[in-house]
Design an enzyme around this catalytic site. Structure first.
Site, PDB file in Angstrom:
ATOM      1  N   GLU A  17      -1.582  -1.485  -4.533  1.00  0.00           N
ATOM      2  CA  GLU A  17      -2.808  -0.621  -4.885  1.00  0.00           C
ATOM      3  C   GLU A  17      -2.545   0.392  -5.874  1.00  0.00           C
ATOM      4  O   GLU A  17      -1.328   1.048  -5.876  1.00  0.00           O
ATOM      5  CB  GLU A  17      -3.283  -0.254  -3.585  1.00  0.00           C
ATOM      6  CG  GLU A  17      -4.895   0.177  -3.301  1.00  0.00           C
ATOM      7  CD  GLU A  17      -5.085   0.596  -1.929  1.00  0.00           C
ATOM      8  OE1 GLU A  17      -5.845  -0.114  -1.359  1.00  0.00           O
ATOM      9  OE2 GLU A  17      -4.891   1.697  -1.592  1.00  0.00           O
ATOM     10  N   ASP A  32      -2.068   1.105   7.551  1.00  0.00           N
ATOM     11  CA  ASP A  32      -1.483   0.666   6.201  1.00  0.00           C
ATOM     12  C   ASP A  32      -1.049  -0.516   6.073  1.00  0.00           C
ATOM     13  O   ASP A  32      -1.003  -0.919   4.905  1.00  0.00           O
ATOM     14  CB  ASP A  32      -0.391   1.881   5.907  1.00  0.00           C
ATOM     15  CG  ASP A  32      -0.708   3.354   6.057  1.00  0.00           C
ATOM     16  OD1 ASP A  32      -1.600   3.697   5.314  1.00  0.00           O
ATOM     17  OD2 ASP A  32      -0.161   3.977   6.868  1.00  0.00           O
ATOM     18  N   ASP A  50       0.879  -0.974  -0.079  1.00  0.00           N
ATOM     19  CA  ASP A  50       0.011  -0.054   0.095  1.00  0.00           C
ATOM     20  C   ASP A  50       0.792   1.311  -0.083  1.00  0.00           C
ATOM     21  O   ASP A  50       1.287   1.624   1.093  1.00  0.00           O
ATOM     22  CB  ASP A  50      -0.908  -0.169   1.333  1.00  0.00           C
ATOM     23  CG  ASP A  50      -1.950   1.186   1.156  1.00  0.00           C
ATOM     24  OD1 ASP A  50      -2.099   1.861   0.101  1.00  0.00           O
ATOM     25  OD2 ASP A  50      -2.258   1.553   2.537  1.00  0.00           O
TER      26      ASP A  50
END
Length: 162
Positions: free
Chosen positions: A67, A139, A7
């Site tokens: 992502e 996160d 991420d």
């Protein structure tokens, strides 16, 4: 198969490593890579790259997933996120890893069941899918969700389902 989920963020890049054996998932590790906002951008990007390269060397994943960038209201924030994402993709590619890329809404839908899920819902489902996992923060939870999404995608692809 060992999967590294990412991420990306310049402030706090989440990472998570899972082992996928068909539909069975096992947590291996997770954490967050933080950089100091007071440091110059090139230094922060170099620190992120060093940390990611060390993670890849330590965990030796077979695949990675990240992502995709979502557009913030603030263009400067989106640009910084893009820099961090570029570093993450580069590190994975240099290690010879195939990288899956997933929109945040797709990750949320894959893990929670709805693309509009809140961060706490993602965290809760990651904890349920990987029982006993101590998640290092939001996160890291998002990164584990990305790894889980990639594991499901790979399993579906092997079965011929798209």
């Amino acid at each position: 198969m060992i999967i590294l989920g990412l991420d990306p963020s310049l402030t706090s890049t989440g990472w998570g490593v899972v082992r996928a054996d068909g539909n069975r998932l096992a947590h291996l590790a997770n954490g967050q890579i933080k950089t100091r906002t007071a440091d110059p951008l090139p230094q922060r990007l170099a620190e992120l790259a060093d940390a990611l390269e060390a993670l890849i060397a330590e965990h030796r994943p077979d695949a990675a997933a990240a992502e995709e960038v979502f557009v913030n209201q603030n263009p400067a924030s989106t640009l910084k996120l893009s820099h961090a994402r570029g570093v993450a993709l580069m590190c994975a590619a240099r290690a010879g890893l195939q990288v899956g890329e997933y929109a945040p809404t797709l990750v949320k839908k894959a893990v929670v069941g709805t693309g509009g899920a809140a961060k706490d819902q993602v965290h809760a489902m990651v904890s349920r899918l990987l029982p006993g996992t101590k998640v290092a923060g939001p996160d890291a939870a998002d990164a584990l969700a990305v790894a889980i999404t990639h594991a499901h995608h790979l399993a579906s692809t092997r079965r011929g389902v798209q």
